[in-house]
Design a protein around this motif. Structure first.
Motif, short mmCIF file in Angstrom:
data_model
loop_
_atom_site.label_atom_id
_atom_site.label_comp_id
_atom_site.label_asym_id
_atom_site.label_seq_id
_atom_site.Cartn_x
_atom_site.Cartn_y
_atom_site.Cartn_z
N TYR A 7 36.44 33.24 49.46
CA TYR A 7 37.58 32.35 49.73
C TYR A 7 38.82 33.18 49.99
CZ TYR A 7 34.99 28.44 47.73
OH TYR A 7 34.08 27.48 47.47
N ASP A 11 38.39 39.93 53.74
CA ASP A 11 37.76 40.31 55.00
C ASP A 11 36.62 39.35 55.31
OD1 ASP A 11 36.71 43.51 56.36
OD2 ASP A 11 36.65 41.48 57.18
N LYS A 12 36.81 38.48 56.29
CA LYS A 12 35.82 37.44 56.54
C LYS A 12 34.62 37.97 57.32
CE LYS A 12 37.52 33.35 55.19
NZ LYS A 12 37.97 33.38 53.84
N GLN A 15 31.45 37.55 55.51
CA GLN A 15 31.07 36.19 55.12
C GLN A 15 29.67 35.87 55.62
OE1 GLN A 15 32.03 34.15 52.91
NE2 GLN A 15 33.48 32.70 53.80
#
Lengths: 160, 158
Positions: A7, A11-12, A15
């Motif tokens: 969340y 650093d996405k 994901q």
């Protein structure tokens, strides 16, 4: 398989990627924790029986506490044999079987000692019964520890 | 009527592989017998403390039985056959002599315990329990030796 789920301002790019193996042990960790709690509980019950056999007003004699020595010594032959035969792949060995022999002897002695005390009326038979019940529970607990925590595939001595 | 049990089979239990565990089971059974024998003797010595009831010399039978147990089980069957790579400090003949002496001590103690039971207890008019204890100690140690020696297979050691 567990996946990374983040969340907020992080650093996405990671994901949804699979978690590294060292962080995937969630389920196993929970299982081991539950086993540890259950074994601690049964160990406490066993020690309670032993203490009841000594401390109840009817009895009041503390000689049966010597069986704790047998409880403490009982895993030692197993560990000696494991250390000596660490490199071997064989299913069994003379050393391991001798360890089973002596461990059995220690368990039999832990049961025989309160019976002998009761036979010469040092303790009452009721106390003897409580101590024997405590013995049984504690030895089952010790065996439970070996079953649950002995399942490591590579038993590393660095943990000692 | 003849052979009506020929097709009888015990109910199968596939959960445990008994062939792998044979040595462990034999060791545990031998341990139970051996130490039960000793605790029977300890019990007799504690309940009958006077030498007139249990002469302290009768403990020698148990001691020699125990010594014989360890002598007999110190040599593996492979050494007696001469099959093992390292010949040990005695070699094949030495191993056989050692085993022979061990078995002689074991049988001697067993016979002595029977003699004690009948000569010192049954024929005299005294409480016979200590004599039975001496006999059962040696008998149990004897059976424990047999199970430990012959109940294990050395193939699991390779």
């Amino acid at each position: 398989m567990q996946y990374v789920f983040l969340y907020g301002a992080v650093d996405k790019r990671v994901q949804g990627t699979p978690l590294p193996l060292c962080l995937q042990r969630d389920e196993e960790g929970k299982r081991l924790l539950e086993a540890l709690v259950a074994l601690s509980f049964s160990g406490a019950i066993g020690l309670t029986f032993l203490m009841l056999g000594c401390a109840l007003e009817d009895y009041g004699v503390y000689w049966p506490l010597f069986v704790l020595i047998f409880h403490a010594v009982s895993p030692i032959p197993h560990f000696i044999a494991k250390r000596v035969t660490y490199d071997s792949d064989a299913a069994s060995s003379a050393c391991r079987e001798l360890a089973y022999f002596f461990t059995t002897g220690i368990v039999v002695s832990a049961f025989g000692f309160p019976v002998i005390l009761a036979r010469v009326a040092v303790i009452k038979w009721g106390a003897c019964g409580l101590v024997l019940a405590g013995n049984a529970v504690i030895f089952l607990t010790i065996q439970g520890f070996f079953l649950v925590f002995g399942r490591e595939d590579d038993f590393g001595w660095d943990r000692w | 009527m003849a052979g009506f049990l020929d097709n009888f089979r015990w109910p199968e239990c596939e959960c445990i592989d008994w062939s792998e565990r044979r040595n462990a089971v034999a060791s545990v059974v031998a341990g139970i017998l051996f130490f039960t024998g000793w605790w029977i003797m300890i019990d007799a010595a504690v309940v009958y403390p006077k030498p007139e009831q249990l002469n302290h010399a009768f403990h020698t039978c148990g001691v020699f039985s125990t010594l014989a147990f360890f002598m007999i089980n110190a040599v593996s069957n492979a050494q007696v056959r001469g099959d093992s790579y390292e010949s040990g400090c005695l070699g094949r003949t030495g191993a056989r002599v050692w085993l022979f002496i061990g078995f002689m001590l074991m049988f001697g103690s067993l016979i002595a315990s029977m003699w004690i039971l009948f000569g010192a207890y049954v024929t005299q008019n005294i409480d016979v329990y200590p004599g039975l204890a001496v006999f059962f100690q040696n008998a149990l140690i004897f059976f424990s030796t047999l199970i430990y020696k012959f109940g294990r297979t050395e193939e699991l050691w390779t």
